[in-house]
Design a protein around this motif. Structure first.
Motif, PDB file in Angstrom:
ATOM      1  N   UNK A 182      -4.820  -4.105  -4.292  1.00  0.00           N
ATOM      2  CA  UNK A 182      -4.921  -4.072  -2.836  1.00  0.00           C
ATOM      3  C   UNK A 182      -4.146  -2.894  -2.261  1.00  0.00           C
ATOM      4  N   UNK A 183      -2.939  -2.646  -2.794  1.00  0.00           N
ATOM      5  CA  UNK A 183      -2.115  -1.541  -2.311  1.00  0.00           C
ATOM      6  C   UNK A 183      -2.768  -0.196  -2.596  1.00  0.00           C
ATOM      7  N   UNK A 184      -3.374  -0.054  -3.762  1.00  0.00           N
ATOM      8  CA  UNK A 184      -4.042   1.207  -4.102  1.00  0.00           C
ATOM      9  C   UNK A 184      -5.202   1.475  -3.143  1.00  0.00           C
ATOM     10  N   UNK A 185      -6.004   0.458  -2.888  1.00  0.00           N
ATOM     11  CA  UNK A 185      -7.141   0.657  -1.981  1.00  0.00           C
ATOM     12  C   UNK A 185      -6.682   0.879  -0.541  1.00  0.00           C
ATOM     13  N   UNK A 186      -5.617   0.188  -0.144  1.00  0.00           N
ATOM     14  CA  UNK A 186      -5.114   0.394   1.216  1.00  0.00           C
ATOM     15  C   UNK A 186      -4.507   1.786   1.367  1.00  0.00           C
ATOM     16  N   UNK A 187      -3.822   2.253   0.325  1.00  0.00           N
ATOM     17  CA  UNK A 187      -3.275   3.615   0.369  1.00  0.00           C
ATOM     18  C   UNK A 187      -4.404   4.644   0.430  1.00  0.00           C
ATOM     19  N   UNK A 188      -5.475   4.398  -0.307  1.00  0.00           N
ATOM     20  CA  UNK A 188      -6.619   5.313  -0.278  1.00  0.00           C
ATOM     21  C   UNK A 188      -7.234   5.365   1.123  1.00  0.00           C
ATOM     22  N   UNK A 189      -7.162   4.255   1.829  1.00  0.00           N
ATOM     23  CA  UNK A 189      -7.737   4.193   3.177  1.00  0.00           C
ATOM     24  C   UNK A 189      -6.800   4.783   4.230  1.00  0.00           C
ATOM     25  N   UNK A 190      -5.501   4.442   4.142  1.00  0.00           N
ATOM     26  CA  UNK A 190      -4.556   4.840   5.185  1.00  0.00           C
ATOM     27  C   UNK A 190      -3.804   6.130   4.888  1.00  0.00           C
ATOM     28  N   UNK A 191      -3.667   6.485   3.642  1.00  0.00           N
ATOM     29  CA  UNK A 191      -2.886   7.672   3.284  1.00  0.00           C
ATOM     30  C   UNK A 191      -1.400   7.404   3.445  1.00  0.00           C
ATOM     31  N   UNK A 192      -0.682   8.387   3.972  1.00  0.00           N
ATOM     32  CA  UNK A 192       0.772   8.287   4.113  1.00  0.00           C
ATOM     33  C   UNK A 192       1.191   7.188   5.090  1.00  0.00           C
TER      34      UNK A 192
END
Length: 110
Positions: free
Chosen positions: A45-55
Motif C-alpha cells: 500500500x505504501x509503495x503504491x501510495x508513494x507512486x501516486x503522491x510522490x514526496x
C-alpha cells in the motif's frame, strides 16, 4: 503509521515465538504470520501510495496520521482477537477441556 505499527507487532510476536520455539505451546506462530502478512500488505500500500503522491507521501496531515494510528491499532487488536479465538478452539494446554470435564464430574456426583 499502519506499516510501522504492524512491523513492530510482527517483530515482537516473532521474538516471543522464537523464544518459545520449538515447543510453541501458545501457538504464537499464528500471530507472526498474521502480523507479517499485514506488514506486507501495508508495505505494498505504501509503495503504491508513494507512486501516486510522490514526496507528499512523507508529509501527511495530522488527521491522516491519527486515522492511520487507529487503523494500525485496530489491526493489531483484531490479530490478537483471532489468535485468542484460535487458542481457545485448539486448547493446547487442555484447560478448557479440563474445565468441561470437571463440570461434568461435579454434576454427575449430584
Amino acid at each position: 503509521m499502519t506499516l510501522l505499527i504492524t512491523v513492530f507487532a510482527a517483530v515482537a510476536s516473532t521474538a516471543i515465538w522464537y523464544k518459545n520455539a520449538p515447543e510453541n505451546p501458545m501457538k504464537t506462530g499464528i500471530l507472526c504470520w498474521m502480523y507479517w502478512g499485514a506488514s506486507l500488505m501495508w508495505l505494498v500500500d505504501a509503495v503504491f501510495e508513494y507512486a501516486e503522491l510522490g514526496a507528499a507521501y512523507f508529509t501527511p496531515e495530522p488527521a491522516d496520521m491519527l486515522n492511520d494510528l487507529y487503523l494500525g491499532l485496530a489491526v493489531v487488536a483484531l490479530g490478537l482477537v483471532i489468535w485468542i479465538i484460535s487458542l481457545l478452539i485448539r486448547d493446547p494446554k487442555g484447560v478448557i477441556q479440563a474445565m468441561l470435564t470437571k463440570g461434568k464430574n461435579a454434576s454427575a456426583k449430584h
